[in-house]
Design a protein around this motif. Structure first.
Motif, PDB file in Angstrom:
ATOM      1  N   SER A 159      41.195  51.776  37.716  1.00 16.25           N
ATOM      2  CA  SER A 159      40.037  51.633  37.559  1.00 16.25           C
ATOM      3  C   SER A 159      39.918  49.973  36.451  1.00 16.25           C
ATOM      4  N   THR A 160      41.096  50.274  35.102  1.00 21.34           N
ATOM      5  CA  THR A 160      41.024  49.139  33.999  1.00 21.34           C
ATOM      6  C   THR A 160      41.097  47.931  34.330  1.00 21.34           C
ATOM      7  N   VAL A 161      42.397  47.779  35.781  1.00 24.58           N
ATOM      8  CA  VAL A 161      42.819  46.514  36.231  1.00 24.58           C
ATOM      9  C   VAL A 161      41.702  45.707  36.819  1.00 24.58           C
ATOM     10  N   PHE A 162      41.658  46.826  37.638  1.00 24.73           N
ATOM     11  CA  PHE A 162      41.129  46.000  39.252  1.00 24.73           C
ATOM     12  C   PHE A 162      39.658  45.675  39.152  1.00 24.73           C
ATOM     13  N   ILE A 163      38.860  46.772  38.544  1.00 28.48           N
ATOM     14  CA  ILE A 163      37.406  46.678  38.122  1.00 28.48           C
ATOM     15  C   ILE A 163      37.465  45.377  37.481  1.00 28.48           C
ATOM     16  N   PRO A 164      37.357  45.006  36.377  1.00 25.63           N
ATOM     17  CA  PRO A 164      37.352  43.849  35.991  1.00 25.63           C
ATOM     18  C   PRO A 164      38.018  42.990  36.645  1.00 25.63           C
ATOM     19  N   LEU A 165      38.988  42.618  37.440  1.00 26.58           N
ATOM     20  CA  LEU A 165      39.524  41.980  38.393  1.00 26.58           C
ATOM     21  C   LEU A 165      38.917  41.572  39.631  1.00 26.58           C
ATOM     22  N   THR A 166      38.449  42.565  39.909  1.00 26.58           N
ATOM     23  CA  THR A 166      37.635  42.321  41.639  1.00 26.58           C
ATOM     24  C   THR A 166      36.665  41.364  41.781  1.00 26.58           C
ATOM     25  N   GLN A 167      35.752  41.860  39.637  1.00 25.07           N
ATOM     26  CA  GLN A 167      34.052  41.237  39.295  1.00 25.07           C
ATOM     27  C   GLN A 167      34.302  40.072  39.094  1.00 25.07           C
ATOM     28  N   LEU A 168      35.843  39.833  38.437  1.00 28.72           N
ATOM     29  CA  LEU A 168      36.016  38.498  38.611  1.00 28.72           C
ATOM     30  C   LEU A 168      36.554  37.780  39.602  1.00 28.72           C
ATOM     31  N   LEU A 169      36.820  38.122  41.125  1.00 31.81           N
ATOM     32  CA  LEU A 169      37.220  37.777  41.552  1.00 31.81           C
ATOM     33  C   LEU A 169      36.288  36.982  42.414  1.00 31.81           C
ATOM     34  N   VAL A 170      34.944  37.953  42.603  1.00 31.31           N
ATOM     35  CA  VAL A 170      33.756  38.549  42.771  1.00 31.31           C
ATOM     36  C   VAL A 170      33.402  37.277  42.868  1.00 31.31           C
ATOM     37  N   GLY A 171      32.806  36.802  41.211  1.00 25.96           N
ATOM     38  CA  GLY A 171      32.224  35.912  40.835  1.00 25.96           C
ATOM     39  C   GLY A 171      32.713  34.697  40.998  1.00 25.96           C
ATOM     40  N   SER A 172      34.179  34.536  41.291  1.00 22.01           N
ATOM     41  CA  SER A 172      34.924  33.306  41.392  1.00 22.01           C
ATOM     42  C   SER A 172      34.895  32.757  43.078  1.00 22.01           C
ATOM     43  N   VAL A 173      35.213  33.492  43.290  1.00 22.49           N
ATOM     44  CA  VAL A 173      35.387  32.914  44.841  1.00 22.49           C
ATOM     45  C   VAL A 173      35.141  34.430  45.919  1.00 22.49           C
ATOM     46  N   GLY A 174      33.963  35.073  45.541  1.00 19.86           N
ATOM     47  CA  GLY A 174      33.337  35.771  46.904  1.00 19.86           C
ATOM     48  C   GLY A 174      33.905  36.800  47.223  1.00 19.86           C
TER      49      GLY A 174
END
Length: 417
Positions: A159-174
């Motif tokens: 969760s620590t790795v993938f929650i921020p990572l997924t949020q970053l991805l969603v914000g940048s590439v959808g």
């Protein structure tokens, strides 16, 4: 029940080094599998709803179907691992996970999202903690507790790795492109590990006759479990616990958004859960050898209702929300180890994969029902307050069931002695 001791041969050091490498590799695969499939959903659901116009109940229903499928698949998958098919099961599971994430990324209708989550349900049953615990229990009968703890220590960072990572991805590439990246992670990391690190759930030196004897013993162990009160008490405990865990996991972000919690506090709250899981597991790893597993279990099933009370009373308070995250994460972190070791301590190790699969079935059904049930309660009451109190009451039921399991097990052991 082990056919050999880990320290019996003269090449212990090389064997230990290889076993350690295998354990670390499996732990990394768990981090990727959990993070890419399970924890990503809560970050994808809101942008998916906004772009496609789908309802909260409908999107959570797709997740629920996947979790239900995972529950139905748990027993046969556990049985296959008992029979030595661990590598095949986990490797195919990673391929299915990647394929279904790609299907989800291209979905233009809810029907395809449901199809994707049916496949992801099979993938979760094949790649997450239950199958790897079965592989490790059979392959390392003398040290499975230590290895399970290490695997969960690393997996706790999902969760620590993938929650921020997924949020970053969603914000940048959808959200669609984010799913493609998550699929690639399964193919590039989890799949090679499962192919190379999972030799088998059992050693290859068994004769065909011995294999038949082991299969018969495993099948008898599963039948005996159904006649054991401890099994049923554990089933109630884990079913109630994972229902509450699933409800909170997939609704915690929307819950805080509804309260008007700032984005910084929200992200920090979610990010604290992983380290709390890992810290609790590290404490267990360090001191747990001197404490009976049932004693640790009592702490866990008490801590979870406490965390729910903190969440209910937290409001906008960052300090209370972070305290909730620490307690919630610690409880869940230790529960994962408890789930992987309590069967062996209160019952037996024969047929562990199948017995664990039978325990997982009602738990995963509860995981499947809980998110959509929570969404329905939210829709009916127009808020998350009733959801929070429901979670609290069900967590109390989980605690009571665990106390019963420990008491019945001790009574049975004393009577047998």
């Amino acid at each position: 029940m082990s056919s050999r001791s880990e320290s019996a041969s003269g090449d212990t050091a090389p064997a230990d080094s290889k076993d350690s490498l295998v354990t670390w590799a499996l732990a990394l695969a768990q981090l990727v599998s959990w993070g890419s499939v399970y924890y990503s959903f809560s970050l994808l659901v809101v942008p998916m709803e906004q772009s496609m116009g789908w309802s909260r109940t409908a999107t959570n229903a797709a997740l629920s179907v996947g979790l239900l499928v995972s529950g139905f698949a748990a027993y046969p998958i556990g049985r296959w691992i008992d029979h030595g098919l661990g590598r095949r099961v986990m490797a195919v599971g990673s391929v299915i996970a990647a394929a279904m994430l790609l299907l989800w990324a291209d979905a233009q209708s809810l029907t395809l999202v449901f199809v994707a989550w049916i496949g992801l349900g099979i993938a979760m049953a094949s790649t997450l903690y239950d199958p790897v615990f079965a592989v490790v229990t059979h392959r390392y009968p003398q040290s499975f507790r230590t290895k399970i703890t290490l695997i969960t220590l690393v997996g706790g960072f999902a969760s620590t790795v993938f929650i921020p990572l997924t949020q970053l991805l969603v914000g940048s590439v959808g959200w669609r492109a984010s799913l493609v990246v998550l699929a690639a992670a399964n193919l590039a990391i989890a799949l090679p590990i499962h192919v190379l690190a999972v030799r088998s759930s059992r050693t290859h030196d068994d004769s065909r006759q011995n294999h038949g004897e082991v299969k018969a013993a495993n099948d008898e162990a599963t039948r005996r479990a159904l006649r054991t009160p401890t099994f049923w008490a554990l089933a109630v405990c884990f079913t109630a616990y994972y229902a509450t865990f699933a409800a909170l996991t997939f609704h915690l972000v929307p819950l805080m958004v509804e309260r008007g919690v700032s984005n910084a506090v929200l992200v920090t709250t979610m990010a604290l859960i992983g380290p709390a899981q890992v810290a609790a597991r590290a404490i267990w790893f360090t001191f747990g050898r001197t404490v009976h597993v049932s004693t640790v279990g009592i702490i866990i099933v008490t801590l979870f209702p406490l965390s729910t009370v903190i969440l209910i009373s937290a409001g906008h308070s960052a300090a209370l929300l972070w305290l909730f995250a620490l307690c919630y994460g610690a409880a869940n972190g230790m529960m994962t180890i408890l789930r992987g070791t309590i069967v062996q301590d209160l019952m037996w190790t024969e047929g562990y994969g199948a017995v664990s699969g039978m325990l997982s079935f009602p738990s995963n059904v509860a995981k499947g029902i809980a998110p959509i049930a929570a969404a329905s309660i939210w829709s009916f009451t127009h808020g998350y307050r009733a959801v929070e109190w429901t979670v609290f009451l069900v967590s109390i039921l989980s605690a009571i069931a665990f106390f019963v399991a420990v008491r019945v097990s001790r009574h049975t052991t004393t009577r047998a002695a």
